[in-house]
Design a protein around this motif. Structure first.
Motif, PDB file in Angstrom:
ATOM      1  N   ARG A 145       0.802  -1.264   0.043  1.00 21.28           N
ATOM      2  CA  ARG A 145      -0.081   0.060   0.102  1.00 21.28           C
ATOM      3  C   ARG A 145       0.896   1.385   0.075  1.00 21.28           C
ATOM      4  NH1 ARG A 145      -5.159  -1.336   4.099  1.00 21.28           N
ATOM      5  NH2 ARG A 145      -5.513  -3.450   2.937  1.00 21.28           N
ATOM      6  N   CYS A 146       2.268   1.334   0.479  1.00 20.54           N
ATOM      7  CA  CYS A 146       2.990   2.355   0.581  1.00 20.54           C
ATOM      8  C   CYS A 146       3.395   2.581  -0.855  1.00 20.54           C
ATOM      9  CB  CYS A 146       4.120   1.960   1.591  1.00 20.54           C
ATOM     10  SG  CYS A 146       4.032   1.669   3.191  1.00 20.54           S
ATOM     11  N   ASP A 147       3.367   1.842  -1.647  1.00 23.13           N
ATOM     12  CA  ASP A 147       3.909   1.928  -3.152  1.00 23.13           C
ATOM     13  C   ASP A 147       2.590   2.043  -4.075  1.00 23.13           C
ATOM     14  OD1 ASP A 147       6.682   1.752  -2.328  1.00 23.13           O
ATOM     15  OD2 ASP A 147       6.265  -0.545  -2.405  1.00 23.13           O
ATOM     16  N   TYR A 148       1.336   2.233  -3.668  1.00 27.57           N
ATOM     17  CA  TYR A 148       0.385   2.154  -4.359  1.00 27.57           C
ATOM     18  C   TYR A 148       0.233   3.252  -5.612  1.00 27.57           C
ATOM     19  CZ  TYR A 148      -4.610   2.359  -5.900  1.00 27.57           C
ATOM     20  OH  TYR A 148      -5.835   2.629  -6.517  1.00 27.57           O
ATOM     21  N   TYR A 149       0.579   4.600  -4.929  1.00 24.57           N
ATOM     22  CA  TYR A 149       0.537   5.677  -6.101  1.00 24.57           C
ATOM     23  C   TYR A 149       1.888   5.651  -7.076  1.00 24.57           C
ATOM     24  CZ  TYR A 149      -3.455   7.360  -3.535  1.00 24.57           C
ATOM     25  OH  TYR A 149      -4.566   7.528  -2.919  1.00 24.57           O
ATOM     26  N   GLU A 150       3.124   5.042  -6.536  1.00 25.24           N
ATOM     27  CA  GLU A 150       3.987   4.903  -7.455  1.00 25.24           C
ATOM     28  C   GLU A 150       3.565   3.843  -8.421  1.00 25.24           C
ATOM     29  OE1 GLU A 150       8.982   3.959  -7.047  1.00 25.24           O
ATOM     30  OE2 GLU A 150       7.831   3.806  -5.307  1.00 25.24           O
ATOM     31  N   ILE A 151       3.017   3.075  -8.119  1.00 22.42           N
ATOM     32  CA  ILE A 151       2.538   1.870  -9.129  1.00 22.42           C
ATOM     33  C   ILE A 151       1.751   2.439 -10.063  1.00 22.42           C
ATOM     34  CG2 ILE A 151       1.458  -0.405  -9.368  1.00 22.42           C
ATOM     35  CD1 ILE A 151       2.551  -1.256  -6.364  1.00 22.42           C
TER      36      ILE A 151
END
Length: 144
Positions: A101-107
């Protein structure tokens, strides 16, 4: 294809979606952009160049996309071709691997870049050949 390491130190592999999926993604984004009701003919260059207006436009577009069920659906259609630490990216990934979830926007950003940049490069090239070179000089748009 794009390989990168996320902020959360995960190995991210973003593959291109099918042509049909990428076009649908583009259409959904364009539909959300149309909701902003920006009429270029009514925009004063001085007003448009204000940071406040630009930030509000980006904020509105971001919120439109993040609250759109259609965008979410097409995004995950594109992401099914991608992996996060060798696990296929689906909505369940963010349930099964909570730290993802910490990487959601980066993904999301990487997926958009890989799937939309080929279309936008072509569009930019075509538009630049249709219009004369312009520059912003002292808040006025001059045609050279």
């Amino acid at each position: 294809m794009k390989n990168c390491t996320t902020v959360n130190n995960a190995d991210l592999v973003i593959n291109e979606a099918t042509f049909k999926e990428a076009i649908r993604l583009q259409k959904v984004i364009f539909e959300e952009a149309k909701k902003l009701k920006l009429d270029i003919g009514d925009i004063d260059i001085e007003v448009f160049s204000s940071v406040k207006m630009l930030l509000n436009t980006f904020k509105d577009m971001f919120l439109n996309l993040m609250t759109s069920k259609e965008f979410e659906d097409v995004l995950f259609q594109c992401l099914k071709h991608c992996t996060y630490n060798d696990v296929q990216i689906t909505p369940n990934l963010f349930e099964d691997i909570a730290e993802a979830r910490c990487d959601y926007y980066e993904i999301i950003k990487e997926c958009l870049e890989v799937n939309l940049s080929p279309f936008l490069k072509s569009l930019t090239s075509q538009l630049s050949s249709l219009f004369p070179t312009t520059k912003l000089d002292n808040q006025e748009l001059e045609v050279q």
